[in-house]
Design an enzyme around this catalytic site. Sequence first.
Site, PDB file in Angstrom:
ATOM      1  N   HIS A  46      -7.078  -4.661  -1.054  1.00  0.00           N
ATOM      2  CA  HIS A  46      -6.399  -5.928  -1.342  1.00  0.00           C
ATOM      3  C   HIS A  46      -7.123  -6.659  -2.468  1.00  0.00           C
ATOM      4  CE1 HIS A  46      -6.174  -4.982   2.988  1.00  0.00           C
ATOM      5  NE2 HIS A  46      -4.899  -5.222   2.813  1.00  0.00           N
ATOM      6  N   HIS A  86       0.825  -1.212   0.000  1.00  0.00           N
ATOM      7  CA  HIS A  86       0.000   0.000   0.000  1.00  0.00           C
ATOM      8  C   HIS A  86       0.857   1.259   0.000  1.00  0.00           C
ATOM      9  CE1 HIS A  86      -3.205  -2.775   0.863  1.00  0.00           C
ATOM     10  NE2 HIS A  86      -2.709  -3.084   2.049  1.00  0.00           N
TER      11      HIS A  86
END
Lengths: 330, 330
Positions: B218, B56
């Site tokens: 995700h 991320h």
Amino acid sequence: MRMLINVPESVVPDALRGMAAAHPELTVDVDRRIVVRRDAPVAGKVALVSGGGSGHEPLHGGFVGPGMLDAACPGEVFTSPVPDQMVAAAAAVDSGEGVLFVVKNYTGDVLNFDMAAELAEDEGVRLAKVLVQDDVAVTDSTHTAGRRGTGATLFVEKIAGALAAEGAPLERVADTARRVAESSRSFGVALSACSTPSKGGPMFELPPGELELGVGIHGEPGRERRAMMTSGEIAQAAVDAVLEELPSQQPVLALVNGMGATPLLELYGFCGEVHRVLAERRVPVARTLVGNYVTSLDMAGASVTLCPADEELLRLWDAPVRTPGLRWGV
Amino acid sequence: MRMLINVPESVVPDALRGMAAAHPELTVDVDRRIVVRRDAPVAGKVALVSGGGSGHEPLHGGFVGPGMLDAACPGEVFTSPVPDQMVAAAAAVDSGEGVLFVVKNYTGDVLNFDMAAELAEDEGVRLAKVLVQDDVAVTDSTHTAGRRGTGATLFVEKIAGALAAEGAPLERVADTARRVAESSRSFGVALSACSTPSKGGPMFELPPGELELGVGIHGEPGRERRAMMTSGEIAQAAVDAVLEELPSQQPVLALVNGMGATPLLELYGFCGEVHRVLAERRVPVARTLVGNYVTSLDMAGASVTLCPADEELLRLWDAPVRTPGLRWGV
């Protein structure tokens, strides 16, 4: 087509409207397609103007602000802006101290900035130009005679912008810009092709499991197509190609640049490998910038740009900058 | 596989070595996998620690520095870090004023930060926690009970980090962090699936010409799969979904976030559309941040996060921050 757009024809003005909304510190003229520091012209300061095809963001519009560019002229995607934009930008930012055009070496950009320089000079603007041609991968390419202009543009705009912010005269700003441009070298690698909105698909074919060593920032062919390599092998190929043509190996500024779609996680890993290779070659690294700065739309891949830097260049590199894409010290 | 990596197993330590090379202002412990402000612990200051699965970036390691996090604990890709990392991070940054854990709402993160908090408290660290759960797309998801934690994490870390930098006590920093977390809402859209190094291919199937409305960071499923929409239509869907659950419509902080592979050119166009929809809904925008901040590896797409902000939150938002990923005012 996996693009976050309305229609291909409006991609550039749509982006400019978004820049205007997000950055009240900039004046964005969507119709004339110029991005200008809101406080321009800045009295007593040489002004820097750059521009080029869109699709390389944050270059150039994202580098407008105190300590870097005074204005940028975005063209259509991968297409030079027109002289009218450049003349309007020069007029908007010239305080009387003159204007430096920062030009990447692509035939369209060179011709249009040359024409704009003549037109602006006719209107009484003192003009200087610096040509960025740092990409060692190939001489002469799809859109270029000589080396292509890529990552070093960021070094030129940052360092010359800092010198202009100090009040240096046009000749000195232009000399320093040329010194940076002439001593910087780059090499890029593509792991996937970029897709332009107008084409609606990949600019070139690059099968999964292959990479293009020496790719240009518009997907121009590089030196060779190879089977996939590790990050460490790619770093070695890129760094060695750059060092072979780097005029000096004093401490370097290093840009580890993402082409657009490579995750920052991977880019930092690549940065570690670039540092490892530079250490093995005994080239000290004075500063490192890692991120997506000179991009090729959604291309996966990365490039390495090195610029040998003496104390003066390091001081100018470290000087405050406040732009959407690069910001520190203020 | 078009990844710029060595082997899947070394992606996280490789990236940490690159962070160490590029950012001498950080202490990067590659073996223990913690990223810490070099000047930690800062006397008299509450410390902020966050962490989560890698992939991320710049979240969280790129948000370590003055005005934001004191330490970050990266897990494997899309996998929670372990309590040992969090306890080591807390010990490294606690000045005696206590530590705030910023936790995104995923089951693994929540359990591990809970365990770490107990262990750290046993060692005498005063601990507070804030849970970020801003994603309105779904309640309960692949890795989450309740709303998922996404873009609001940046708001929480920036604003609570600024308050801690001013010397506020732990209870006040934690209260403000919770206020931001509880009032922020997000909605994300995927135009392509992300690929993890270990899988070596896409996490889910998303045929070209389709998009996933409400995707998680995700690649978790969202609300619905749709045929491709324009940037304007996507902005309307995302903004309306967020506004429906936003507790207040006072002036908002807006994060227009790229998922990783969407070009900045497109993201700015999307930002313009987000502003247009907000104006139509009569929601004033106080500040806008555009860029790739809370990413999902190489996913194409974007998310919108809004946080209603009073004068106090705006002041803290504007306060100086100096991290690799977010930097202004210093």
